[in-house]
Design an enzyme around this catalytic site. Structure first.
Site, PDB file in Angstrom:
ATOM      1  N   ARG A   1      22.454 -96.476  56.741  1.00 25.45           N
ATOM      2  CA  ARG A   1      23.434 -95.732  55.943  1.00 25.45           C
ATOM      3  C   ARG A   1      24.792 -95.819  56.620  1.00 25.45           C
ATOM      4  O   ARG A   1      24.884 -95.652  57.844  1.00 25.45           O
ATOM      5  CB  ARG A   1      22.993 -94.273  55.816  1.00 25.45           C
ATOM      6  CG  ARG A   1      23.966 -93.460  55.010  1.00 25.45           C
ATOM      7  CD  ARG A   1      23.466 -92.075  54.785  1.00 25.45           C
ATOM      8  NE  ARG A   1      23.618 -91.240  55.970  1.00 25.45           N
ATOM      9  CZ  ARG A   1      23.269 -89.961  56.027  1.00 25.45           C
ATOM     10  NH1 ARG A   1      22.704 -89.404  54.970  1.00 25.45           N
ATOM     11  NH2 ARG A   1      23.440 -89.251  57.107  1.00 25.45           N
TER      12      ARG A   1
ATOM     13  N   CYS B   1      14.832 -89.150  50.808  1.00 28.03           N
ATOM     14  CA  CYS B   1      14.965 -89.103  52.268  1.00 28.03           C
ATOM     15  C   CYS B   1      15.456 -87.738  52.768  1.00 28.03           C
ATOM     16  O   CYS B   1      15.693 -87.564  53.952  1.00 28.03           O
ATOM     17  CB  CYS B   1      15.882 -90.213  52.776  1.00 28.03           C
ATOM     18  SG  CYS B   1      17.567 -90.053  52.203  1.00 28.03           S
TER      19      CYS B   1
ATOM     20  N   ARG C   1      20.741 -92.691  60.256  1.00 26.88           N
ATOM     21  CA  ARG C   1      22.001 -91.942  60.174  1.00 26.88           C
ATOM     22  C   ARG C   1      22.965 -92.476  61.249  1.00 26.88           C
ATOM     23  O   ARG C   1      23.056 -91.935  62.332  1.00 26.88           O
ATOM     24  CB  ARG C   1      21.760 -90.445  60.418  1.00 26.88           C
ATOM     25  CG  ARG C   1      20.994 -89.736  59.314  1.00 26.88           C
ATOM     26  CD  ARG C   1      20.883 -88.235  59.633  1.00 26.88           C
ATOM     27  NE  ARG C   1      20.450 -87.459  58.488  1.00 26.88           N
ATOM     28  CZ  ARG C   1      19.194 -87.045  58.280  1.00 26.88           C
ATOM     29  NH1 ARG C   1      18.258 -87.326  59.150  1.00 26.88           N
ATOM     30  NH2 ARG C   1      18.901 -86.325  57.212  1.00 26.88           N
TER      31      ARG C   1
ATOM     32  N   ARG D   1      24.482 -75.603  53.335  1.00 28.46           N
ATOM     33  CA  ARG D   1      23.167 -75.840  53.964  1.00 28.46           C
ATOM     34  C   ARG D   1      23.076 -75.288  55.379  1.00 28.46           C
ATOM     35  O   ARG D   1      21.986 -75.116  55.907  1.00 28.46           O
ATOM     36  CB  ARG D   1      22.846 -77.345  53.942  1.00 28.46           C
ATOM     37  CG  ARG D   1      23.921 -78.195  54.582  1.00 28.46           C
ATOM     38  CD  ARG D   1      23.775 -79.671  54.252  1.00 28.46           C
ATOM     39  NE  ARG D   1      22.857 -80.350  55.145  1.00 28.46           N
ATOM     40  CZ  ARG D   1      22.658 -81.662  55.135  1.00 28.46           C
ATOM     41  NH1 ARG D   1      23.300 -82.433  54.269  1.00 28.46           N
ATOM     42  NH2 ARG D   1      21.815 -82.220  55.962  1.00 28.46           N
TER      43      ARG D   1
ATOM     44  N   ASN E   1      18.802 -82.728  50.881  1.00 25.97           N
ATOM     45  CA  ASN E   1      19.501 -81.718  51.701  1.00 25.97           C
ATOM     46  C   ASN E   1      20.848 -81.382  51.085  1.00 25.97           C
ATOM     47  O   ASN E   1      21.226 -80.218  50.961  1.00 25.97           O
ATOM     48  CB  ASN E   1      19.725 -82.234  53.123  1.00 25.97           C
ATOM     49  CG  ASN E   1      18.446 -82.714  53.758  1.00 25.97           C
ATOM     50  OD1 ASN E   1      17.365 -82.290  53.367  1.00 25.97           O
ATOM     51  ND2 ASN E   1      18.552 -83.609  54.715  1.00 25.97           N
ATOM     52  N   ASP E   2      21.573 -82.427  50.709  1.00 23.95           N
ATOM     53  CA  ASP E   2      22.869 -82.181  50.092  1.00 23.95           C
ATOM     54  C   ASP E   2      22.737 -81.872  48.610  1.00 23.95           C
ATOM     55  O   ASP E   2      23.509 -81.084  48.070  1.00 23.95           O
ATOM     56  CB  ASP E   2      23.791 -83.392  50.296  1.00 23.95           C
ATOM     57  CG  ASP E   2      24.461 -83.335  51.659  1.00 23.95           C
ATOM     58  OD1 ASP E   2      24.976 -82.257  52.004  1.00 23.95           O
ATOM     59  OD2 ASP E   2      24.453 -84.343  52.379  1.00 23.95           O
TER      60      ASP E   2
ATOM     61  N   HIS F   1      22.578 -80.092  59.826  1.00 28.64           N
ATOM     62  CA  HIS F   1      22.213 -81.261  60.615  1.00 28.64           C
ATOM     63  C   HIS F   1      21.695 -80.891  62.002  1.00 28.64           C
ATOM     64  O   HIS F   1      20.971 -81.657  62.621  1.00 28.64           O
ATOM     65  CB  HIS F   1      23.395 -82.230  60.704  1.00 28.64           C
ATOM     66  CG  HIS F   1      23.625 -82.942  59.421  1.00 28.64           C
ATOM     67  ND1 HIS F   1      24.527 -82.507  58.485  1.00 28.64           N
ATOM     68  CD2 HIS F   1      23.011 -84.020  58.882  1.00 28.64           C
ATOM     69  CE1 HIS F   1      24.468 -83.307  57.435  1.00 28.64           C
ATOM     70  NE2 HIS F   1      23.567 -84.231  57.656  1.00 28.64           N
TER      71      HIS F   1
ATOM     72  N   GLU G   1      23.020 -87.443  46.028  1.00 30.66           N
ATOM     73  CA  GLU G   1      23.011 -86.142  46.678  1.00 30.66           C
ATOM     74  C   GLU G   1      24.092 -85.210  46.136  1.00 30.66           C
ATOM     75  O   GLU G   1      24.349 -84.150  46.680  1.00 30.66           O
ATOM     76  CB  GLU G   1      23.115 -86.275  48.204  1.00 30.66           C
ATOM     77  CG  GLU G   1      24.101 -87.268  48.723  1.00 30.66           C
ATOM     78  CD  GLU G   1      23.989 -87.485  50.234  1.00 30.66           C
ATOM     79  OE1 GLU G   1      23.195 -86.820  50.921  1.00 30.66           O
ATOM     80  OE2 GLU G   1      24.731 -88.336  50.740  1.00 30.66           O
TER      81      GLU G   1
HETATM   82  C1  PEP Z   1      20.432 -85.515  52.574  1.00 27.84           C
HETATM   83  O1  PEP Z   1      21.511 -85.013  52.277  1.00 27.84           O
HETATM   84  O2  PEP Z   1      19.367 -85.161  52.046  1.00 27.84           O
HETATM   85  C2  PEP Z   1      20.349 -86.556  53.599  1.00 27.84           C
HETATM   86  C3  PEP Z   1      19.217 -87.181  53.830  1.00 27.84           C
HETATM   87  O3  PEP Z   1      21.458 -86.819  54.328  1.00 27.84           O
HETATM   88  P1  PEP Z   1      22.001 -85.867  55.486  1.00 27.84           P
HETATM   89  O4  PEP Z   1      20.950 -84.842  55.765  1.00 27.84           O
HETATM   90  O5  PEP Z   1      22.284 -86.720  56.652  1.00 27.84           O
HETATM   91  O6  PEP Z   1      23.229 -85.283  54.876  1.00 27.84           O
HETATM   92 MG    MG Z   2      23.330 -85.945  52.886  1.00 22.91          MG
END
Ligand code: PEP
Ligand code: MG
Length: 581
Positions: free
Chosen positions: A333, A503, A297, A466, A455-456, A190, A432
């Protein structure tokens, strides 16, 4: 001149003087002293050691009395470490022979030991590394240091640090800090995402390098390639200044397509939305041509706060977001706290494996009061208007149903209190976790939309943290395993007629955004700064090109092969853009 290679996480080039933060977040104001000051500096060090020792002794006494001898013994161990004469000799040598400041000598030596202990592969030794960091912090405090107030009082600098949390990154003053480089950190953390949101060039995962910076120096930070040049020569500076000019020209060109639709040459329309962390990012999103907010977020409201934001404060923030977008859709979210997103006020007990622990919706459902307050604020903010609420990190239908039930209760409660309900509340979930993909046929019966958080999804599919630079090579959205999960998700959502968007950061990269369109995704939500480039790429290709790419990737066995193919194909389709991606 010294060149380092890290992981490029936020595009842009910055050239400036370094500001070094030590491992504990303490600002080291001077790394070098004049040779005439060496005696004074040695005295400062000795006085600080005596002062730190006194403080540790006081902590030992207090904690033995209040908590017990076991805890008191921890401070005794710290005191022993602090009084170790081998360490004293090493610090003194760096001050006498190399003119290091006392702070820099302390930090350099202790960082090296902590690093060595951490890499011994044993939990006991890793704990020892933690003790060393505690001693470092106590000693730096005794030397008059204070945790860095990164938001004030500095000139324009490039921040060099072991690591930065997402909240620390969000707190950086953009007018003072023009970029940052960290030893730790991975491509999907993040911290990286916040840097992109702030349009702050950044390189992470450089490995241990802070101890190699002998004095205040100039640095070139290349957030496109991950290259970091310390003490650059004239030729390197000239080269980078020229590149910055070329890039500035390109950015200008991109703003010209802001109001044109994201449509492929053969007429397929793609909706481009923005991911935001703060209401203040909306203006930049709209300027970049965002057609709505695909991911807000909301946890960043909590991350920057000293206490939990009240219902009123949250209602105000959500109203601000809705009023700024002027009728465009916003997906809010619910809280996604935990793992690398931990606020100042403690909600969480330390966990040994927080990414797999009480994170996100799991935490919200464990602390329903907090989720309830947030949902009340969202529903109140949307009174009479449209509202889209999305639950993060859903792994089971039970979680989704419990969250939806809470939302229903909140709506009823507010109606009883006389609030006008929103016209229609669309409820969605993030996909995710691989479990959600495997059960997606059931999930789509119970949601209005889904959004894939790549991402997750990458992190949990590849079992690669990550934010961890050591497994950054495994963390790949183009890995064949991830691609299969993406394809399944699109197929299931389309068959059920449920809206699907992506996203995660895979949307933000023009190369992977074409792949996603080829897989059938028509709504992409990305960091605002990447929207113009994504639009430019889409407007120059045909849907057929994207579909072909999405078919061909399944022929490969490894992420490397897919990556090589994607880059080659992108360079064929968009040769001019390929140079800058
Ligand atoms: C993701 O996990 O792809 C996502 C958009 O949420 P975050 O990056 O806030 O975990
Ligand atoms: Mg996520």
């Amino acid at each position: 001149m010294l060149e380092l290679q890290g992981i490029a996480v936020s595009p842009g080039v910055a050239i400036g003087k370094v500001l070094i933060l030590d491992r504990e977040g303490y600002r080291i104001t001077r790394s070098q002293i004049d040779s005439a000051d060496r005696h004074n500096e040695l005295d400062r060090l000795r006085t600080a050691i005596a002062e730190a020792s006194k403080r540790l002794e006081q902590h030992r006494r207090d904690s033995t009395e209040k908590i017990g001898v076991d805890i008191g013994a921890i401070f005794s161990a710290h005191q022993q470490l602090l009084l170790d004469t081998t360490l004293h000799r090493e610090w003194e040598r760096l001050i006498s022979d190399s003119c290091y400041s006392a702070e820099f000598a302390v930090s350099t030596v202790l960082s090296r030991y902590a690093h060595a202990f951490r890499n011994m592969g044993s939990d006991v030794m890793a704990e020892r590394a933690g003790d060393i960091r505690d001693v470092e912090r106590t000693l730096l405090e005794a030397l008059g240091g204070a945790p860095l107030q990164v938001s004030g009082g500095l000139g324009q600098s490039i921040l060099l640090s072991h690591d930065l949390t997402p909240a620390e990154t969000a707190g950086l003053d953009r007018s003072k800090i023009i970029g940052f480089c960290t030893e730790a950190g991975g491509p999907g953390g993040h911290t990286a995402i916040v840097a992109r949101g702030m349009e702050l060039p950044a390189v992470v995962g450089l490995g241990s390098f802070l101890h190699r910076i002998a004095r205040e120096t100039t640095v070139i930070l290349d957030g496109f390639s991950g290259r970091v040049v310390l003490q650059p020569d004239e030729a390197a500076l000239k080269d980078y200044r020229q590149r910055m000019e070329v890039r500035a020209g390109r950015v200008k060109q991109l703003t010209e397509i802001r109001d044109l639709p994201a449509v492929t040459q053969d007429g397929t329309r793609v909706t481009l939305l923005a991911n935001i962390e703060f209401p203040g990012e909306i203006a930049a999103s709209l300027q970049r041509g965002a057609e709505g907010i695909g991911l807000y977020r909301t946890e960043f409201l909590y991350l920057g706060a000293d206490t939990e934001p009240s219902e009123e404060e949250q209602t105000t923030a959500y109203r601000e977001v809705l009023s700024q977008v002027d009728g465009l859709s916003v997906i809010m979210r619910t809280l996604d706290l935990g793992a690398d997103k931990v606020g100042k006020f403690t909600l969480l007990e330390p966990e040994s494996n927080p990414s797999l622990g009480l994170r996100s919706i799991r935490l919200s459902l464990r602390q329903p009061r907090m989720l309830r307050t947030q949902l009340r604020a969202m529903v109140r903010a949307a009174c009479g208007g449209k509202l889209k609420i999305m639950f993060p990190m859903i792994s089971t239908l039970h979680e989704l149903r419990t969250a939806r039930m809470l939302l229903r209760q909140v709506i009823d409660e507010l109606a009883e209190e006389g609030h006008q309900p929103p016209q229609k509340i669309q409820v969605g979930m993030m996909v995710e976790v691989p479990a959600a993909v495997l059960m997606l046929e059931r999930f789509v019966r119970e949601v209005d939309f889904i959004s894939i958080g790549t991402n997750d999804l990458i992190q949990y599919t590849m079992a690669a943290d990550r934010s961890n630079e050591y497994v950054a090579d495994l963390y790949a959205g183009h890995d064949p395993a991830v691609l299969r999960l993406l394809q399944t998700s699109v197929d299931v959502a389309q068959a059920a007629g449920v809206e699907i968007s992506v996203c995660g950061e895979m949307s933000s990269n023009p190369i992977t955004s074409l792949l996603l369109v080829g897989l059938g995704v028509r709504i992409l939500s990305a960091s605002p700064a990447s929207l113009p480039q994504m639009k430019q790429a889409l407007r120059q290709v045909r849907l057929e090109d994207c579909t072909q790419i999405a078919k061909r990737v399944f022929d490969f066995d490894t992420a490397r092969e897919v990556d090589a193919y994607l880059k080659t194909r992108f360079a064929e389709l968009l040769p001019e853009m390929a140079l800058g991606v």
